[in-house]
Design a protein around this motif. Structure first.
Motif, short mmCIF file in Angstrom:
data_model
loop_
_atom_site.label_atom_id
_atom_site.label_comp_id
_atom_site.label_asym_id
_atom_site.label_seq_id
_atom_site.Cartn_x
_atom_site.Cartn_y
_atom_site.Cartn_z
N ARG A 10 -3.21 8.85 12.69
CA ARG A 10 -2.25 8.61 11.59
C ARG A 10 -1.11 7.73 12.06
NH1 ARG A 10 -0.66 7.51 6.69
NH2 ARG A 10 1.19 8.62 6.01
N PHE A 11 -0.64 7.94 13.29
CA PHE A 11 0.45 7.12 13.83
C PHE A 11 0.00 5.67 13.96
CE2 PHE A 11 2.98 5.56 17.52
CZ PHE A 11 4.20 5.52 16.87
N ARG A 12 -1.22 5.45 14.42
CA ARG A 12 -1.74 4.07 14.52
C ARG A 12 -1.81 3.43 13.15
NH1 ARG A 12 -4.82 6.48 18.53
NH2 ARG A 12 -6.51 7.00 17.09
N LYS A 13 -2.20 4.20 12.12
CA LYS A 13 -2.25 3.66 10.76
C LYS A 13 -0.85 3.30 10.26
CE LYS A 13 -6.54 5.87 9.43
NZ LYS A 13 -7.20 6.92 8.65
N LEU A 14 0.13 4.11 10.60
CA LEU A 14 1.51 3.80 10.21
C LEU A 14 1.99 2.52 10.87
CD1 LEU A 14 3.12 7.37 10.31
CD2 LEU A 14 2.83 5.92 8.28
N LYS A 66 3.60 2.07 -9.81
CA LYS A 66 3.11 2.84 -8.67
C LYS A 66 1.87 3.60 -9.10
CE LYS A 66 4.80 6.31 -5.41
NZ LYS A 66 5.95 7.14 -5.03
N ASN A 67 0.83 3.53 -8.28
CA ASN A 67 -0.35 4.35 -8.48
C ASN A 67 -0.90 4.74 -7.12
OD1 ASN A 67 -2.18 2.28 -7.55
ND2 ASN A 67 -2.07 1.33 -9.58
N HIS A 68 -2.05 5.35 -7.07
CA HIS A 68 -2.57 5.85 -5.80
C HIS A 68 -3.03 4.74 -4.85
CE1 HIS A 68 -6.27 5.37 -8.11
NE2 HIS A 68 -6.92 5.40 -6.97
N SER A 105 1.72 -4.91 8.69
CA SER A 105 1.20 -5.56 7.49
C SER A 105 2.30 -5.82 6.47
CB SER A 105 0.11 -4.67 6.88
OG SER A 105 -0.32 -5.17 5.64
N ALA A 106 3.17 -4.85 6.26
CA ALA A 106 4.27 -5.02 5.31
C ALA A 106 5.21 -6.13 5.76
CB ALA A 106 5.03 -3.71 5.14
N THR A 157 0.86 -1.18 0.00
CA THR A 157 0.00 0.00 0.00
C THR A 157 0.90 1.23 0.00
OG1 THR A 157 -0.09 0.25 2.39
CG2 THR A 157 -1.73 -1.23 1.39
N PRO A 158 0.37 2.38 -0.36
CA PRO A 158 1.20 3.60 -0.30
C PRO A 158 1.74 3.87 1.11
CG PRO A 158 -0.71 4.01 -1.67
CD PRO A 158 -0.91 2.64 -1.04
N THR A 159 0.98 3.55 2.14
CA THR A 159 1.46 3.77 3.50
C THR A 159 2.58 2.80 3.86
OG1 THR A 159 -0.75 4.55 4.12
CG2 THR A 159 0.76 4.01 5.92
N GLU A 160 2.44 1.55 3.46
CA GLU A 160 3.52 0.58 3.68
C GLU A 160 4.79 1.04 2.96
OE1 GLU A 160 0.68 -3.40 4.04
OE2 GLU A 160 1.58 -2.87 2.12
N TRP A 161 4.62 1.50 1.71
CA TRP A 161 5.76 1.97 0.92
C TRP A 161 6.41 3.18 1.57
CZ3 TRP A 161 9.71 1.20 -1.79
CH2 TRP A 161 10.30 2.19 -2.56
N GLU A 162 5.63 4.06 2.13
CA GLU A 162 6.15 5.25 2.80
C GLU A 162 7.17 4.86 3.88
OE1 GLU A 162 4.23 8.76 5.65
OE2 GLU A 162 2.92 7.65 4.29
N ILE A 163 6.87 3.82 4.62
CA ILE A 163 7.76 3.34 5.68
C ILE A 163 9.00 2.68 5.10
CG2 ILE A 163 7.95 1.74 7.63
CD1 ILE A 163 4.80 2.20 7.92
N ILE A 164 8.82 1.83 4.11
CA ILE A 164 9.94 1.13 3.47
C ILE A 164 10.86 2.12 2.77
CG2 ILE A 164 10.56 -0.50 1.63
CD1 ILE A 164 7.85 -1.92 2.30
N GLU A 165 10.26 3.02 2.03
CA GLU A 165 11.00 3.99 1.22
C GLU A 165 11.95 4.85 2.07
OE1 GLU A 165 9.89 7.28 -2.15
OE2 GLU A 165 8.62 7.19 -0.36
N ASP A 166 11.53 5.18 3.26
CA ASP A 166 12.33 6.04 4.13
C ASP A 166 13.75 5.51 4.29
OD1 ASP A 166 12.49 8.34 6.03
OD2 ASP A 166 12.83 6.70 7.48
#
Length: 114
Positions: free
Chosen positions: A86-90, A43-45, A96-97, A6-15
């Motif tokens: 938002r922190f809980r979602k992260l 990559k898409n939304h 999940s990732a 997901t974009p949120t999972e990617w946000e964490i990995i990408e960092d």
């Protein structure tokens, strides 16, 4: 091998994967080219698909396990720059990732909970 996040999972990995690939290489004592071989295939939304060559799976796992992204997010919550929701979602996305990698047979511990 392809992995879809997901974009949120990617946000964490990408960092860590994109931001500090040399740290992953140093931690795993591998050549940085192994880390940099992991590429965004599409990559898409709604999703991000990574192409992870054979031999780079451990580098992908380290991008999650070694992530300090949630630590900085925890600080942002305390400072009022990030909502607790938002922190809980992260945190949920990080778990999940990591599970996606484990389901693929890749040894991946949990992202630090902070």
């Amino acid at each position: 091998m392809f992995f879809t996040f997901t974009p949120t999972e990617w946000e964490i990995i990408e960092d860590r994967l994109i931001g500090v690939p040399d740290c992953i290489a140093d931690a795993l004592e591998i050549d940085i080219s192994v880390v940099e071989a992991i590429k965004v295939y599409s990559k898409n939304h709604k999703q991000v698909t990574l192409l992870v060559p054979q031999g780079s799976e451990t580098a992908l796992a380290d991008a999650l396990e070694g992530s300090t992204y949630l630590a900085s997010s925890d600080d942002a919550v305390r400072c009022g720059q990030l909502s607790a929701d938002r922190f809980r979602k992260l945190r949920k996305a990080a778990r999940s990732a990591a599970q996606k990698l484990r389901d693929a047979g890749i040894d991946c511990g949990d992202v630090p909970a902070y």
